[in-house]
Design a protein around this motif. Structure first.
Motif, PDB file in Angstrom:
ATOM      1  N   TYR A  38       0.842  -1.195   0.000  1.00 16.40           N
ATOM      2  CA  TYR A  38       0.000   0.000   0.000  1.00 16.40           C
ATOM      3  C   TYR A  38       0.879   1.248   0.000  1.00 16.40           C
ATOM      4  O   TYR A  38       2.018   1.220   0.450  1.00 16.40           O
ATOM      5  N   LYS A  81     -14.761   2.949  -4.271  1.00 19.20           N
ATOM      6  CA  LYS A  81     -14.086   2.545  -5.503  1.00 19.20           C
ATOM      7  C   LYS A  81     -12.776   1.794  -5.266  1.00 19.20           C
ATOM      8  O   LYS A  81     -12.387   0.957  -6.063  1.00 19.20           O
ATOM      9  N   TYR A  82     -12.067   2.167  -4.214  1.00 17.82           N
ATOM     10  CA  TYR A  82     -10.722   1.637  -3.965  1.00 17.82           C
ATOM     11  C   TYR A  82     -10.650   1.022  -2.575  1.00 17.82           C
ATOM     12  O   TYR A  82     -11.441   1.344  -1.700  1.00 17.82           O
ATOM     13  N   VAL A 104      -3.544   3.464  -0.054  1.00 19.91           N
ATOM     14  CA  VAL A 104      -4.212   2.761  -1.144  1.00 19.91           C
ATOM     15  C   VAL A 104      -3.233   1.755  -1.727  1.00 19.91           C
ATOM     16  O   VAL A 104      -2.022   1.909  -1.579  1.00 19.91           O
ATOM     17  N   ASP A 108      -2.985   1.820  -7.407  1.00 21.06           N
ATOM     18  CA  ASP A 108      -4.046   2.829  -7.418  1.00 21.06           C
ATOM     19  C   ASP A 108      -3.569   4.213  -6.988  1.00 21.06           C
ATOM     20  O   ASP A 108      -4.371   5.141  -6.903  1.00 21.06           O
ATOM     21  N   ARG A 109      -2.292   4.387  -6.740  1.00 22.76           N
ATOM     22  CA  ARG A 109      -1.809   5.648  -6.167  1.00 22.76           C
ATOM     23  C   ARG A 109      -2.042   6.837  -7.094  1.00 22.76           C
ATOM     24  O   ARG A 109      -2.320   7.932  -6.618  1.00 22.76           O
ATOM     25  N   LEU A 111      -4.445   6.838  -9.542  1.00 26.50           N
ATOM     26  CA  LEU A 111      -5.890   6.923  -9.745  1.00 26.50           C
ATOM     27  C   LEU A 111      -6.572   7.692  -8.620  1.00 26.50           C
ATOM     28  O   LEU A 111      -7.549   8.412  -8.858  1.00 26.50           O
ATOM     29  N   ILE A 112      -6.060   7.557  -7.409  1.00 27.72           N
ATOM     30  CA  ILE A 112      -6.665   8.268  -6.281  1.00 27.72           C
ATOM     31  C   ILE A 112      -6.409   9.773  -6.405  1.00 27.72           C
ATOM     32  O   ILE A 112      -7.243  10.587  -5.993  1.00 27.72           O
ATOM     33  N   GLU A 115      -8.994  10.909  -8.779  1.00 26.65           N
ATOM     34  CA  GLU A 115     -10.266  10.919  -8.054  1.00 26.65           C
ATOM     35  C   GLU A 115     -10.412  12.186  -7.207  1.00 26.65           C
ATOM     36  O   GLU A 115     -11.492  12.787  -7.145  1.00 26.65           O
TER      37      GLU A 115
END
Length: 141
Positions: A38, A81-82, A104, A108-109, A111-112, A115
């Protein structure tokens, strides 16, 4: 009888494994609050219009939002979502600023971050004014 410096050094550190010269045991993810794989992040929201003395000013569409409200909305939306983990909940840093430490999955780092930008745009629409809230994200390493 002579003493070998290496044997004394090894004996001392075998009995005291926490005292290692390179502190590698302090940087493993097993001892961090977030799971292995993460990426930890700090998310901060600042209300540019509110001051410490005034109560929350309402946004358009009968919403009354503070920095903490916006931060909590973002975290809830992102968690849908995550697989986002939050450390110790959000913290209010005065009337104008709220902050949370989240983690996260490593893929996904980015993508957040996207977001958060989309969410910031949505908050501008809800409030009816651009840039009332400042959204900030950085690595927590």
């Amino acid at each position: 009888m002579g003493f070998n410096v290496n044997s004394i050094f090894n004996l001392f550190f075998e009995k005291n494994p926490i005292l290692q010269l390179n502190n590698t045991n302090m940087t493993t993810s097993e001892e961090q609050w977030y799971p292995k794989g993460y990426f930890p992040l700090v998310v901060r929201v600042t209300d540019r219009k509110q001051n410490d003395e005034a109560p929350d000013e309402g946004c358009s569409m009968d919403y009354s939002l503070s920095a903490e409200d916006c931060l909590n909305r973002f975290v809830r939306k992102a968690q849908e979502k995550y697989d986002m983990r939050m450390k110790d909940g959000s913290k209010r840093l005065g009337a104008m600023v709220a902050e949370a430490v989240v983690a996260v999955p490593f893929p996904d780092r980015e993508l957040i971050r996207i977001e958060l930008n989309v969410f910031a745009s949505e908050m501008d629409d809800i409030c009816g004014e651009a840039d009332r809230f400042e959204f900030y994200m950085q690595s927590d390493f």
